[in-house]
Write a protein that holds these residues in place. Structure first.
Motif, PDB file in Angstrom:
ATOM      1  N   UNK A  20       9.224  13.912  -4.180  1.00  0.00           N
ATOM      2  CA  UNK A  20      10.117  13.984  -3.016  1.00  0.00           C
ATOM      3  C   UNK A  20      10.024  12.761  -2.094  1.00  0.00           C
ATOM      4  N   UNK A  21       8.809  12.298  -1.688  1.00  0.00           N
ATOM      5  CA  UNK A  21       8.753  11.129  -0.793  1.00  0.00           C
ATOM      6  C   UNK A  21       9.379   9.879  -1.410  1.00  0.00           C
ATOM      7  N   UNK A  22       9.086   9.623  -2.677  1.00  0.00           N
ATOM      8  CA  UNK A  22       9.645   8.437  -3.333  1.00  0.00           C
ATOM      9  C   UNK A  22      11.150   8.573  -3.484  1.00  0.00           C
ATOM     10  N   UNK A  23      11.623   9.763  -3.824  1.00  0.00           N
ATOM     11  CA  UNK A  23      13.068   9.976  -3.978  1.00  0.00           C
ATOM     12  C   UNK A  23      13.790   9.766  -2.647  1.00  0.00           C
ATOM     13  N   UNK A  24      13.178  10.211  -1.557  1.00  0.00           N
ATOM     14  CA  UNK A  24      13.781  10.016  -0.236  1.00  0.00           C
ATOM     15  C   UNK A  24      13.914   8.523   0.071  1.00  0.00           C
ATOM     16  N   UNK A  25      12.839   7.765  -0.214  1.00  0.00           N
ATOM     17  CA  UNK A  25      12.871   6.315   0.017  1.00  0.00           C
ATOM     18  C   UNK A  25      13.917   5.646  -0.866  1.00  0.00           C
ATOM     19  N   UNK A  26      14.019   6.095  -2.123  1.00  0.00           N
ATOM     20  CA  UNK A  26      15.016   5.515  -3.030  1.00  0.00           C
ATOM     21  C   UNK A  26      16.442   5.885  -2.597  1.00  0.00           C
ATOM     22  N   UNK A  27      16.613   7.081  -2.062  1.00  0.00           N
ATOM     23  CA  UNK A  27      17.942   7.473  -1.572  1.00  0.00           C
ATOM     24  C   UNK A  27      18.394   6.553  -0.436  1.00  0.00           C
ATOM     25  N   UNK A  28      17.475   6.250   0.475  1.00  0.00           N
ATOM     26  CA  UNK A  28      17.794   5.312   1.571  1.00  0.00           C
ATOM     27  C   UNK A  28      18.113   3.941   0.994  1.00  0.00           C
ATOM     28  N   UNK A  29      17.320   3.515   0.023  1.00  0.00           N
ATOM     29  CA  UNK A  29      17.534   2.220  -0.620  1.00  0.00           C
ATOM     30  C   UNK A  29      18.934   2.135  -1.224  1.00  0.00           C
ATOM     31  N   UNK A  30      19.331   3.160  -1.990  1.00  0.00           N
ATOM     32  CA  UNK A  30      20.635   3.137  -2.655  1.00  0.00           C
ATOM     33  C   UNK A  30      21.779   3.239  -1.655  1.00  0.00           C
ATOM     34  N   UNK A  31      21.587   4.022  -0.603  1.00  0.00           N
ATOM     35  CA  UNK A  31      22.636   4.181   0.405  1.00  0.00           C
ATOM     36  C   UNK A  31      22.915   2.849   1.104  1.00  0.00           C
TER      37      UNK A  31
ATOM     38  N   UNK B  69       3.651  13.973 -10.012  1.00  0.00           N
ATOM     39  CA  UNK B  69       4.471  15.179  -9.916  1.00  0.00           C
ATOM     40  C   UNK B  69       4.873  15.564  -8.513  1.00  0.00           C
ATOM     41  N   UNK B  70       4.754  14.637  -7.557  1.00  0.00           N
ATOM     42  CA  UNK B  70       5.221  14.883  -6.181  1.00  0.00           C
ATOM     43  C   UNK B  70       6.295  13.832  -5.874  1.00  0.00           C
TER      44      UNK B  70
ATOM     45  N   UNK C 223       0.822  -1.220   0.000  1.00  0.00           N
ATOM     46  CA  UNK C 223       0.000   0.000   0.000  1.00  0.00           C
ATOM     47  C   UNK C 223       0.845   1.253   0.000  1.00  0.00           C
ATOM     48  N   UNK C 224       1.849   1.295   0.888  1.00  0.00           N
ATOM     49  CA  UNK C 224       2.736   2.455   0.929  1.00  0.00           C
ATOM     50  C   UNK C 224       3.523   2.624  -0.350  1.00  0.00           C
ATOM     51  N   UNK C 225       3.976   1.512  -0.935  1.00  0.00           N
ATOM     52  CA  UNK C 225       4.728   1.580  -2.188  1.00  0.00           C
ATOM     53  C   UNK C 225       3.884   2.107  -3.333  1.00  0.00           C
ATOM     54  N   UNK C 226       2.619   1.675  -3.396  1.00  0.00           N
ATOM     55  CA  UNK C 226       1.715   2.177  -4.437  1.00  0.00           C
ATOM     56  C   UNK C 226       1.539   3.689  -4.295  1.00  0.00           C
ATOM     57  N   UNK C 227       1.375   4.147  -3.062  1.00  0.00           N
ATOM     58  CA  UNK C 227       1.166   5.585  -2.828  1.00  0.00           C
ATOM     59  C   UNK C 227       2.425   6.384  -3.187  1.00  0.00           C
ATOM     60  N   UNK C 228       3.599   5.889  -2.772  1.00  0.00           N
ATOM     61  CA  UNK C 228       4.858   6.582  -3.113  1.00  0.00           C
ATOM     62  C   UNK C 228       5.027   6.675  -4.628  1.00  0.00           C
ATOM     63  N   UNK C 229       4.815   5.554  -5.317  1.00  0.00           N
ATOM     64  CA  UNK C 229       4.964   5.554  -6.771  1.00  0.00           C
ATOM     65  C   UNK C 229       3.923   6.455  -7.428  1.00  0.00           C
ATOM     66  N   UNK C 230       2.697   6.430  -6.891  1.00  0.00           N
ATOM     67  CA  UNK C 230       1.644   7.268  -7.456  1.00  0.00           C
ATOM     68  C   UNK C 230       1.945   8.745  -7.296  1.00  0.00           C
ATOM     69  N   UNK C 231       2.444   9.139  -6.123  1.00  0.00           N
ATOM     70  CA  UNK C 231       2.819  10.542  -5.919  1.00  0.00           C
ATOM     71  C   UNK C 231       3.895  10.973  -6.909  1.00  0.00           C
ATOM     72  N   UNK C 232       4.853  10.066  -7.141  1.00  0.00           N
ATOM     73  CA  UNK C 232       5.910  10.369  -8.103  1.00  0.00           C
ATOM     74  C   UNK C 232       5.336  10.577  -9.493  1.00  0.00           C
TER      75      UNK C 232
END
Length: 314
Positions: free
Chosen positions: A256-267, A253-254, A241-250
């Motif tokens: 930032x939340x998905x990019x933050x999660x991806x930054x943690x993922x890559x780090x 045109x929003x 559910x959270x992943x769908x919402x993050x991807x949907x926001x991206x």
């Protein structure tokens, strides 16, 4: 040979080659879409056993069959036509619809977490005396089919995205084949999981000591497996559910939340070395689950406040 017959045979060969190429394209599309949807499939398989756990053995397979039929209806009679129509006429509506489904999953998952933490339970549970077993079974099956609808929508959306450049017919065939294959795989696995204790009991009655030992192992292991799957199923609702919402926001045109999660993922992926892919996936799953838990909890509070207000009004 008359020239008209030669021309006809030539046309038939052209059609046959085109059909073969189309089948190859569909096969490749099914494989690609199925691979992309694998994560949601695993979540679906983890969520479903919780709906049939605790019932008498004679009701487990009938309940799974009812849920399976509901899943086929979800994918082939509801989601397939909607997906094709939206992709053809209103593709921009797909993301918001998926996000609403993701929010529902997050709500379901958050409500289960709240109940496990000692919050108020809503509706009958297996721990309560069941006044009407038939009605209770129907409600559990309905709940499983509703959850399947959301997860199936995500699967179909992923599959549709992978074959969006194909013809309408190729998209329809691919989505139908993906839906059938995934439903059979998921609910076949679920049936195997929930009946494994019965298999263990059967093995304990065999003459072979090896069979008896295997049976005793299964009988001891399956309650633990089902308990773990129950927790995984709750987490799956939250992270999907959270992943769908993050991807949907991206997509809307929003980013930032998905990019933050991806930054943690890559780090974390870079820091984990050889275990990077696993660590990165876990990091993104945890971030998605936190988003799902927060949003789902907010929805749960609002839903129950509204329900109480309506109760007082009456």
């Amino acid at each position: 040979m008359p020239s008209g017959l030669v021309a006809l045979l030539d046309d038939v060969s052209v059609i046959a080659r085109a059909a073969a190429a189309s089948l190859d394209d569909v096969g490749a599309g099914v494989a690609k879409a199925g691979t992309k949807a694998a994560g949601v499939v695993i979540d679906d398989a983890a969520v479903t056993p919780g709906y049939v756990t605790g019932f008498t053995p004679d009701r487990e397979l009938p309940m799974i069959w009812k849920i399976t039929k509901g899943s086929f209806r979800n994918k082939l009679l509801i989601l397939l036509p909607i997906a094709l129509l939206l992709s053809a006429f209103l593709p921009q509506a797909i993301t918001p619809i998926l996000m609403m489904g993701g929010l529902y999953l997050a709500f379901e998952g958050a409500e289960k977490v709240i109940e496990k933490l000692g919050g108020e339970k809503h509706g009958e549970t297996l721990e309560d005396p069941i006044a009407d077993p038939v009605s209770f079974e129907k409600s559990r099956v309905s709940g499983a089919v509703r959850t399947d609808l959301i997860l199936s929508a995500e699967i179909m959306a992923i599959a549709l995205n992978e074959v969006s450049d194909e013809t309408l017919l190729a998209r329809a065939v691919t989505l139908a084949l993906v839906g059938i294959a995934i439903t059979v795989a998921v609910y076949g696995a679920v049936a195997l999981i929930v009946k494994m204790d019965d298999v263990g009991l059967h093995l304990t009655k065999k003459a072979s000591s090896a069979a008896q030992a295997t049976g005793r192992f299964l009988l001891r292991a399956m309650p633990v497996v089902l308990k773990v799957l129950g927790s995984v199923g709750t987490l799956a609702m939250l992270w999907v559910g959270g992943g769908i919402i993050l991807h949907g926001l991206e997509e809307l045109g929003v980013p930032a939340p998905a990019h933050f999660a991806h930054d943690i993922q890559h780090m974390l992926a870079e820091a984990a070395g050889p275990l990077g892919p696993v660590a990165g996936w876990l990091a993104y799953a945890v971030a998605s689950a936190i988003v799902g838990l927060v949003l789902g909890a907010v929805v749960a509070v609002v839903v129950h406040l509204v329900a109480k207000a309506r109760g007082k009004a009456h």
